[in-house]
Scaffold this active site. Sequence first.
Site, PDB file in Angstrom:
ATOM      1  N   PHE A   1      -7.383   7.012   4.465  1.00  0.00           N
ATOM      2  CA  PHE A   1      -7.369   7.125   5.924  1.00  0.00           C
ATOM      3  C   PHE A   1      -6.255   8.048   6.425  1.00  0.00           C
ATOM      4  O   PHE A   1      -6.133   8.252   7.624  1.00  0.00           O
ATOM      5  CB  PHE A   1      -7.128   5.747   6.551  1.00  0.00           C
ATOM      6  CG  PHE A   1      -8.230   4.753   6.380  1.00  0.00           C
ATOM      7  CD1 PHE A   1      -9.049   4.408   7.450  1.00  0.00           C
ATOM      8  CD2 PHE A   1      -8.437   4.119   5.173  1.00  0.00           C
ATOM      9  CE1 PHE A   1     -10.058   3.460   7.313  1.00  0.00           C
ATOM     10  CE2 PHE A   1      -9.447   3.177   5.016  1.00  0.00           C
ATOM     11  CZ  PHE A   1     -10.253   2.843   6.087  1.00  0.00           C
TER      12      PHE A   1
ATOM     13  N   TRP B   1      -4.456   4.228  11.698  1.00  0.00           N
ATOM     14  CA  TRP B   1      -4.382   3.873  10.293  1.00  0.00           C
ATOM     15  C   TRP B   1      -5.018   5.026   9.521  1.00  0.00           C
ATOM     16  O   TRP B   1      -6.198   5.280   9.673  1.00  0.00           O
ATOM     17  CB  TRP B   1      -5.137   2.560  10.013  1.00  0.00           C
ATOM     18  CG  TRP B   1      -4.929   2.095   8.595  1.00  0.00           C
ATOM     19  CD1 TRP B   1      -5.707   2.365   7.507  1.00  0.00           C
ATOM     20  CD2 TRP B   1      -3.843   1.295   8.123  1.00  0.00           C
ATOM     21  NE1 TRP B   1      -5.193   1.789   6.380  1.00  0.00           N
ATOM     22  CE2 TRP B   1      -4.046   1.114   6.731  1.00  0.00           C
ATOM     23  CE3 TRP B   1      -2.719   0.712   8.720  1.00  0.00           C
ATOM     24  CZ2 TRP B   1      -3.170   0.375   5.940  1.00  0.00           C
ATOM     25  CZ3 TRP B   1      -1.856  -0.024   7.937  1.00  0.00           C
ATOM     26  CH2 TRP B   1      -2.074  -0.189   6.562  1.00  0.00           C
TER      27      TRP B   1
ATOM     28  N   TYR C   1     -12.310  -0.982  13.525  1.00  0.00           N
ATOM     29  CA  TYR C   1     -12.816   0.239  12.922  1.00  0.00           C
ATOM     30  C   TYR C   1     -14.231   0.593  13.346  1.00  0.00           C
ATOM     31  O   TYR C   1     -14.569   1.765  13.449  1.00  0.00           O
ATOM     32  CB  TYR C   1     -12.762   0.135  11.389  1.00  0.00           C
ATOM     33  CG  TYR C   1     -11.359   0.154  10.853  1.00  0.00           C
ATOM     34  CD1 TYR C   1     -10.662   1.347  10.717  1.00  0.00           C
ATOM     35  CD2 TYR C   1     -10.710  -1.033  10.492  1.00  0.00           C
ATOM     36  CE1 TYR C   1      -9.367   1.372  10.237  1.00  0.00           C
ATOM     37  CE2 TYR C   1      -9.413  -1.022  10.006  1.00  0.00           C
ATOM     38  CZ  TYR C   1      -8.741   0.181   9.883  1.00  0.00           C
ATOM     39  OH  TYR C   1      -7.459   0.202   9.421  1.00  0.00           O
TER      40      TYR C   1
ATOM     41  N   GLU D   1      -4.499  -1.050  14.147  1.00  0.00           N
ATOM     42  CA  GLU D   1      -5.155  -0.206  13.147  1.00  0.00           C
ATOM     43  C   GLU D   1      -6.444   0.334  13.736  1.00  0.00           C
ATOM     44  O   GLU D   1      -7.251  -0.413  14.277  1.00  0.00           O
ATOM     45  CB  GLU D   1      -5.495  -0.983  11.860  1.00  0.00           C
ATOM     46  CG  GLU D   1      -4.305  -1.402  11.030  1.00  0.00           C
ATOM     47  CD  GLU D   1      -4.731  -2.124   9.756  1.00  0.00           C
ATOM     48  OE1 GLU D   1      -5.863  -1.863   9.259  1.00  0.00           O
ATOM     49  OE2 GLU D   1      -3.954  -2.952   9.254  1.00  0.00           O
TER      50      GLU D   1
ATOM     51  N   GLN E   1       0.803  -1.218   0.000  1.00  0.00           N
ATOM     52  CA  GLN E   1       0.000   0.000   0.000  1.00  0.00           C
ATOM     53  C   GLN E   1       0.839   1.273   0.000  1.00  0.00           C
ATOM     54  O   GLN E   1       0.341   2.342  -0.364  1.00  0.00           O
ATOM     55  CB  GLN E   1      -0.931   0.003   1.213  1.00  0.00           C
ATOM     56  CG  GLN E   1      -1.951  -1.125   1.182  1.00  0.00           C
ATOM     57  CD  GLN E   1      -2.757  -1.218   2.454  1.00  0.00           C
ATOM     58  OE1 GLN E   1      -2.358  -1.893   3.396  1.00  0.00           O
ATOM     59  NE2 GLN E   1      -3.893  -0.546   2.489  1.00  0.00           N
TER      60      GLN E   1
ATOM     61  N   ASN F   1      -1.045 -10.211   9.501  1.00  0.00           N
ATOM     62  CA  ASN F   1      -2.002  -9.121   9.678  1.00  0.00           C
ATOM     63  C   ASN F   1      -3.432  -9.635   9.619  1.00  0.00           C
ATOM     64  O   ASN F   1      -3.808 -10.371   8.720  1.00  0.00           O
ATOM     65  CB  ASN F   1      -1.794  -8.077   8.574  1.00  0.00           C
ATOM     66  CG  ASN F   1      -2.749  -6.916   8.709  1.00  0.00           C
ATOM     67  OD1 ASN F   1      -2.695  -6.155   9.675  1.00  0.00           O
ATOM     68  ND2 ASN F   1      -3.656  -6.775   7.742  1.00  0.00           N
ATOM     69  N   GLU F   2      -4.235  -9.244  10.596  1.00  0.00           N
ATOM     70  CA  GLU F   2      -5.662  -9.573  10.727  1.00  0.00           C
ATOM     71  C   GLU F   2      -6.009 -10.921  10.096  1.00  0.00           C
ATOM     72  O   GLU F   2      -6.759 -11.021   9.123  1.00  0.00           O
ATOM     73  CB  GLU F   2      -6.556  -8.452  10.192  1.00  0.00           C
ATOM     74  CG  GLU F   2      -6.296  -7.972   8.801  1.00  0.00           C
ATOM     75  CD  GLU F   2      -7.126  -6.732   8.447  1.00  0.00           C
ATOM     76  OE1 GLU F   2      -7.748  -6.136   9.339  1.00  0.00           O
ATOM     77  OE2 GLU F   2      -7.132  -6.362   7.261  1.00  0.00           O
TER      78      GLU F   2
ATOM     79  N   HIS G   1       1.475  -9.063   5.284  1.00  0.00           N
ATOM     80  CA  HIS G   1       0.317  -8.180   5.138  1.00  0.00           C
ATOM     81  C   HIS G   1      -0.265  -8.386   3.738  1.00  0.00           C
ATOM     82  O   HIS G   1      -0.181  -7.518   2.866  1.00  0.00           O
ATOM     83  CB  HIS G   1       0.721  -6.719   5.361  1.00  0.00           C
ATOM     84  CG  HIS G   1      -0.426  -5.803   5.656  1.00  0.00           C
ATOM     85  ND1 HIS G   1      -0.505  -5.052   6.801  1.00  0.00           N
ATOM     86  CD2 HIS G   1      -1.546  -5.509   4.947  1.00  0.00           C
ATOM     87  CE1 HIS G   1      -1.618  -4.329   6.794  1.00  0.00           C
ATOM     88  NE2 HIS G   1      -2.272  -4.591   5.664  1.00  0.00           N
TER      89      HIS G   1
END
Length: 523
Positions: A472, A456, A345, A413, A68, A210-211, A165
Amino acid sequence: MVQENDRTGLFNYLFIWTQTGGGKSKMKHFNLLSIILVIVLATSYIDAFTRNDFPEDFLFGAGTSAYQWEGAANEDGRTPSVWDTTSHCYNGSNGDIACDGYHKYKEDVKLMAEMGLESFRFSISWSRLIPNGRGRINPKGLLFYKNLIKELRSHGIEPHVTLYHYDLPQSLEDEYGGWINHKIIEDFTAFADVCFREFGEDVKLWTTINEATIFAFAFYGKDVRYGNCTTGNYCMETYIAGHNMLLAHASASNLYKLKYKSKQRGSIGLSIFALGLTPYTNSKDDEIATQRAKAFLYGWMLKPLVFGDYPDEMKRTLGSRLPVFSEEESEQVKGSSDFVGIIHYTTVYVTNQPAPYIFPSSTNKDFFTDMGAYIISTGNSSSFVFDAVPWGLEGVLQHIKHRYNNPPIYILENGSPMKHDSMLQDTPRVEYIQAYIGAVLNAIKSGSDTRGYFVWSLIDLFEVQVGYKSSFGMYYVNFSDPGRKRSPKLSASWYTGFLNGTIDVASQDMTQLQRNFSGSSSL
C-alpha cells in the site's frame, strides 16, 4: 440489483485483498521533476478542492505499525509477539526485518518532513517495551520510542500512537490465552500506563486497540486462533475477545483521564474496521439484513462506547453467547472514547439471500452466520477483489453521525494495494486517495466531525495475509536490498503537492493526468 449511483462508475478501482506472487525485475525510474504541480481527478463525484478547504486543525497523515515496519525482531531485548508466531507457523514471509524501521526511522521521518506530513500513526511493540508482557521495562525499547517521538516532534509532525496493533506478547498468550481471558485487562492497562507515563508529554493522540472488530472475529473463534499454530474451536471466543477489548480499552482510557489527561491534554479512542454496507436490492429483506450487518460490524463496538451496551440485534441473536456488561462495566465503557478511529478500504453489498463467501477461507465464518446477512462484492470482482467506492466511506461517516451522536472521527487507514514490484507510477492509488479525501470533505460539509485522514501506508510494509506480495506504500521499499532502499512513488509526490498546497483536485479527464508523466515506471 440496485443500480449504483452513476458516479460510482468513476471509482472502479480494485481493492486486492490477496494477490498471488510474480516475478521480480529491476525498477525503472521516472523523472519526478516532470510531474506537474496540479493533478486532477476524473470524477464529477466531488467538486474541486485543496488542502485549504479542510478545517485548519484537520490532520493529514500516514501510518504504519510496529511489526509491519520495525523489523529488528530479535534485537535489543525484544521478545516474540503473537504476530511473530503466526507469521512463522507456515514458513511463509514474516516481519523479522520488514522495512527495518527500527534502524531507519530517522530516514523515514525525513521523508515525512519532506512530504509535509502533518501526523504519523505508528504503534508501540508491547514485547519490545515490556518483554515479558508485564513487569520490567526494556530500556533499549523505551529509548527507541522516545527517540522516534522526539524525531517526529523536531520536524513538526504530530505522533498518533496505537497501543495495540495485533502484537500481544507471546508470553501472555501462552500463559492464559491472551484476549479471551479477563486477565488481559489488567496487563493491558499496566502496559498503557507505562506508555502514558513515558511518552504522554509528547503524544496527544492515542488509539488503544487497532480495528477491534475485525481483530476479534478474524483472529478468535472457531477454526481461528492468533498466536497459535493450531486453531481455536470455541464459537464464543470471538465475542469474549471483543468484550475484553472493550473493557481493556475502557480501563486504559479511564486511567488516562484520571491520572494524565489534565496535565498531558491528550485524547484517547478505539478504532474499528468499517466496510461500507449497502443493500444488494431494494427489497425489505435486504434492507433489514443491512441493518443487522451494521449492528454487528459497527454497533458491536460503537454502541457500548456511546450508550453502554450491545445492539439489540446481537443480544437477540447470540443470547448467552454474548457476554453481559455489569452495571459498573457499562458505565466504564460508556463515554470512554474521545474519538472513534475508522479503518476503511471498500464497500460491499449486503443481502438476505445466500451468496458465495468472499473472505479468506481462514476467516471466522460463524461470525457471518450469526450476523444473518451475506456479503457480496461490488462491481466486477472475484474472490478477494473489491471495488473501492468513496461514497461508501461517506455513508459510514453519515451513519455514525446520525446513529452514534456524531463523535469525533479519525480515518486511521485508507489506501489502495497494488502488486509489489509493479510500478512507481501508481496512478490508480493517486485516483483512489483523491477520491476518498473528497468523500471525507463531503462528509465534513454535511456535518460529520471528522478530524483527520491517514493514508495506509507511508511506505511498503509487511502486510497481513499477503506478506510482501502486495503493498500500500507511497514509497517503494526494495525488500531484496539489505538496505531496504526507499523510492518515492507517484502517490508520494501527489500527497506532497496536496499537503503543500501546490496541487488542486479538480474535474478533468484522467488521460490528461497520465500525459503529464514522462518515462516508464513499470518494475
